[in-house]
Write a protein that holds these residues in place. Structure first.
Motif, PDB file in Angstrom:
ATOM      1  N   GLY A 147       0.816  -1.210   0.000  1.00  0.00           N
ATOM      2  CA  GLY A 147       0.000   0.000   0.000  1.00  0.00           C
ATOM      3  C   GLY A 147       0.849   1.259   0.000  1.00  0.00           C
ATOM      4  N   VAL A 148       2.057   1.169   0.561  1.00  0.00           N
ATOM      5  CA  VAL A 148       2.973   2.304   0.600  1.00  0.00           C
ATOM      6  C   VAL A 148       3.325   2.757  -0.818  1.00  0.00           C
ATOM      7  CG1 VAL A 148       5.296   3.030   1.287  1.00  0.00           C
ATOM      8  CG2 VAL A 148       3.928   1.609   2.814  1.00  0.00           C
ATOM      9  N   LEU A 149       3.335   1.801  -1.761  1.00  0.00           N
ATOM     10  CA  LEU A 149       3.755   2.087  -3.126  1.00  0.00           C
ATOM     11  C   LEU A 149       2.611   2.544  -4.028  1.00  0.00           C
ATOM     12  CD1 LEU A 149       6.154  -0.937  -3.727  1.00  0.00           C
ATOM     13  CD2 LEU A 149       6.713   1.344  -2.882  1.00  0.00           C
ATOM     14  N   SER A 150       1.418   2.631  -3.496  1.00  0.00           N
ATOM     15  CA  SER A 150       0.259   2.946  -4.328  1.00  0.00           C
ATOM     16  C   SER A 150       0.415   4.240  -5.125  1.00  0.00           C
ATOM     17  CB  SER A 150      -1.003   3.007  -3.467  1.00  0.00           C
ATOM     18  OG  SER A 150      -2.139   3.253  -4.265  1.00  0.00           O
ATOM     19  N   PRO A 151       0.882   5.369  -4.518  1.00  0.00           N
ATOM     20  CA  PRO A 151       1.040   6.593  -5.317  1.00  0.00           C
ATOM     21  C   PRO A 151       2.041   6.418  -6.461  1.00  0.00           C
ATOM     22  CG  PRO A 151       1.067   7.094  -2.970  1.00  0.00           C
ATOM     23  CD  PRO A 151       1.154   5.601  -3.092  1.00  0.00           C
ATOM     24  N   ALA A 152       3.152   5.705  -6.195  1.00  0.00           N
ATOM     25  CA  ALA A 152       4.155   5.494  -7.238  1.00  0.00           C
ATOM     26  C   ALA A 152       3.595   4.631  -8.357  1.00  0.00           C
ATOM     27  CB  ALA A 152       5.403   4.849  -6.647  1.00  0.00           C
ATOM     28  N   LEU A 153       2.839   3.593  -8.009  1.00  0.00           N
ATOM     29  CA  LEU A 153       2.246   2.727  -9.032  1.00  0.00           C
ATOM     30  C   LEU A 153       1.232   3.494  -9.871  1.00  0.00           C
ATOM     31  CD1 LEU A 153       1.700  -0.678  -7.157  1.00  0.00           C
ATOM     32  CD2 LEU A 153       3.546  -0.032  -8.715  1.00  0.00           C
ATOM     33  N   GLN A 154       0.487   4.372  -9.218  1.00  0.00           N
ATOM     34  CA  GLN A 154      -0.501   5.172  -9.950  1.00  0.00           C
ATOM     35  C   GLN A 154       0.192   6.036 -10.994  1.00  0.00           C
ATOM     36  OE1 GLN A 154      -3.591   4.617  -9.570  1.00  0.00           O
ATOM     37  NE2 GLN A 154      -4.735   6.361 -10.372  1.00  0.00           N
ATOM     38  N   LEU A 155       1.298   6.668 -10.609  1.00  0.00           N
ATOM     39  CA  LEU A 155       2.043   7.507 -11.533  1.00  0.00           C
ATOM     40  C   LEU A 155       2.549   6.693 -12.723  1.00  0.00           C
ATOM     41  CD1 LEU A 155       4.720  10.153 -10.663  1.00  0.00           C
ATOM     42  CD2 LEU A 155       5.309   8.322 -12.222  1.00  0.00           C
ATOM     43  N   ILE A 156       3.134   5.521 -12.441  1.00  0.00           N
ATOM     44  CA  ILE A 156       3.683   4.681 -13.498  1.00  0.00           C
ATOM     45  C   ILE A 156       2.582   4.188 -14.429  1.00  0.00           C
ATOM     46  CG2 ILE A 156       4.886   2.505 -13.982  1.00  0.00           C
ATOM     47  CD1 ILE A 156       6.371   2.940 -11.301  1.00  0.00           C
ATOM     48  N   CYS A 157       1.443   3.809 -13.872  1.00  0.00           N
ATOM     49  CA  CYS A 157       0.341   3.307 -14.702  1.00  0.00           C
ATOM     50  C   CYS A 157      -0.168   4.385 -15.653  1.00  0.00           C
ATOM     51  CB  CYS A 157      -0.789   2.789 -13.824  1.00  0.00           C
ATOM     52  SG  CYS A 157      -0.431   1.202 -13.011  1.00  0.00           S
ATOM     53  N   HIS A 158      -0.262   5.620 -15.183  1.00  0.00           N
ATOM     54  CA  HIS A 158      -0.689   6.708 -16.061  1.00  0.00           C
ATOM     55  C   HIS A 158       0.294   6.875 -17.220  1.00  0.00           C
ATOM     56  CE1 HIS A 158      -4.252   8.765 -14.425  1.00  0.00           C
ATOM     57  NE2 HIS A 158      -3.856   8.303 -13.245  1.00  0.00           N
ATOM     58  N   LYS A 159       1.585   6.807 -16.937  1.00  0.00           N
ATOM     59  CA  LYS A 159       2.583   6.933 -17.997  1.00  0.00           C
ATOM     60  C   LYS A 159       2.474   5.770 -18.977  1.00  0.00           C
ATOM     61  CE  LYS A 159       5.899   9.731 -15.430  1.00  0.00           C
ATOM     62  NZ  LYS A 159       5.836  10.900 -16.318  1.00  0.00           N
ATOM     63  N   HIS A 160       2.255   4.562 -18.450  1.00  0.00           N
ATOM     64  CA  HIS A 160       2.143   3.383 -19.313  1.00  0.00           C
ATOM     65  C   HIS A 160       0.966   3.497 -20.284  1.00  0.00           C
ATOM     66  CE1 HIS A 160       4.629   0.264 -16.814  1.00  0.00           C
ATOM     67  NE2 HIS A 160       5.363   1.243 -17.306  1.00  0.00           N
TER      68      HIS A 160
END
Length: 418
Positions: free
Chosen positions: A74-87
């Motif tokens: 859950g700590v990584l959720s903001p980072a994953l969100q950013l990466i998914c938008h770029k993808h």
């Protein structure tokens, strides 16, 4: 979705020191081997980020963070969100994850040598699949909610020079029936062009902030012409920015450019509970583009919020949108602008041509401009990574909590925020 066993979680956590030491070697080898074996991927991955090693470093950092938080994702959720938008703005699909995964594990095994035991590799295979499935699911949802799928052709309706090195491109869809979605102010699109000087012709995509308010018959991007890109270090300036220079030098009104659907997790959202909260927009250089969309949106919607526009540039020649912002401030008592010049031109006078000499320093701005005393004020900052970290640290020293400060870093990865 399959989950890791407790023993696999422990193995992954045990590899954190190894990844800290060898992660960049693993990802550098992975990208080189993967693109050699799959040359079509040259049309997806950013050539410059590959050449500079920026993409390999970003992935190495992401893997390290993933391993360190494998039991608390859950700590990584903001980072994953950013990466998914770029993808999704680059149209990364599930099959690409399979290719990356196979090459990542192979490179990991090679670099780790004897430390890459069968148990270690099995654990990382399961961990990668867990991460990939999570991201594929998130990205599928984004694709389904998008107004269109795949690259769309837009023609260049207008080209307007905003400063010495920034030009705005007004893009309109070739398909008359294509509806431009009401994107969130602060988001971006990817622009895809063919670069003939790369290996006989390679498609390259770059993400550019939408620099105007949504709800119009066009989208506008404002692009800085990058004079050179560092490959091996500050003294080795190898080439101009491929896409930015092509847009500036070779794209004329009427030309067709491929554009993605708008995406991005950095944006302004007008929530009912804080409709009167002040907004402070802080940018350096070309970082003003995404904030310009927010400013124009707030003014266009006749927001009752107080708005501060704080911008730093080298001098008046490199400051984009100065006349536009000054006109907004002159006609709207709620808008206030403060300009920093780090290297003013001869004849430019502090207090007349700009407000403060030097780089942006929030200590030199009145607290009434920053609205520090209002516990609902929202802060948006965009520019070089160190600039944003300095702004973030200064705001925190004033007592502003991190959740009220949004940062946007152009390029691969996010802001390395503490």
């Amino acid at each position: 979705m399959a989950t890791l066993t407790p023993s696999q979680v422990q193995i992954i956590k045990a590899t954190v020191p190894v990844l800290a030491e060898h992660g960049n070697s693993i990802t550098t080898k992975m990208y080189a081997d993967m693109i050699d074996a799959n040359p079509d991927l040259r049309n997806i991955f950013n050539h410059t980020h590959q050449a500079t090693g920026h993409q390999a470093r970003a992935l190495a950092g992401a893997l390290l963070a993933y391993a360190a938080h494998i039991d608390d994702l859950g700590v990584l959720s903001p980072a994953l969100q950013l990466i998914c938008h770029k993808h999704v703005s680059l149209y990364i699909r599930a099959e690409h994850y399979d290719i990356v995964g196979a090459n990542l594990l192979e490179s990991m095994k090679t670099v780790l040598g004897e430390a890459g035991t069968s148990h270690t590799m099995d654990a990382w295979g399961a961990a990668y699949r867990q991460l990939a499935n999570t991201m594929i699911s998130k990205e599928d949802g984004m694709y389904q909610s998008a107004g269109w799928h795949g690259w769309k052709e837009f023609y260049l309706a207008r080209k307007v020079r905003e400063s010495e090195d920034i030009t705005s491109f007004y893009l309109m869809p070739v398909e008359a029936k294509l509806m431009i979605p009401v994107y969130k102010p602060g988001q971006y699109v990817s622009v895809r062009v063919k670069v003939d000087e790369l290996d006989g012709g390679v498609w390259q995509a770059r993400q550019y902030s939408l620099s105007d308010a949504p709800g119009q018959d066009h989208v506008r991007i404002s692009v800085k012409k990058e004079p050179s890109i560092e490959i091996a270090g500050p003294k080795h300036m190898a080439h101009k920015g491929y896409v930015s220079n092509m847009l500036h030098e070779h794209k004329s009104e009427g030309d067709v450019i491929r554009v993605s659907h708008p995406f991005g997790d950095f944006y302004f959202e007008d929530k009912d509970e804080d409709k009167d909260a002040p907004v402070v927009l802080i940018s350096a250089g070309v970082g003003l583009t995404c904030l310009m969309s927010i400013l124009n949106t707030l003014v266009q919607e006749k927001s009752s919020r107080l708005i501060s526009w704080i911008h730093g540039a080298r001098d008046s020649d490199t400051r984009a949108f100065r006349k536009h912002v000054d006109a907004l401030a002159a006609n709207n008592e709620r808008v206030r602008a403060v300009y920093f010049d780090s290297n003013p031109k001869d004849g430019e006078v502090e207090g007349q041509h700009f407000d403060v000499r030097g780089r942006i320093d929030l200590d030199k701005i009145g607290k009434d401009v920053l609205f520090i005393d209002n516990d609902k004020t929202q802060y948006f900052a965009c520019g070089p990574a160190q600039f944003m970290l300095d702004v973030d640290a200064k705001l925190r020293s004033y007592g502003v909590p991190a959740e009220r400060v949004k940062l946007e870093l152009f390029g691969t990865g996010g802001v390395p925020r503490a």
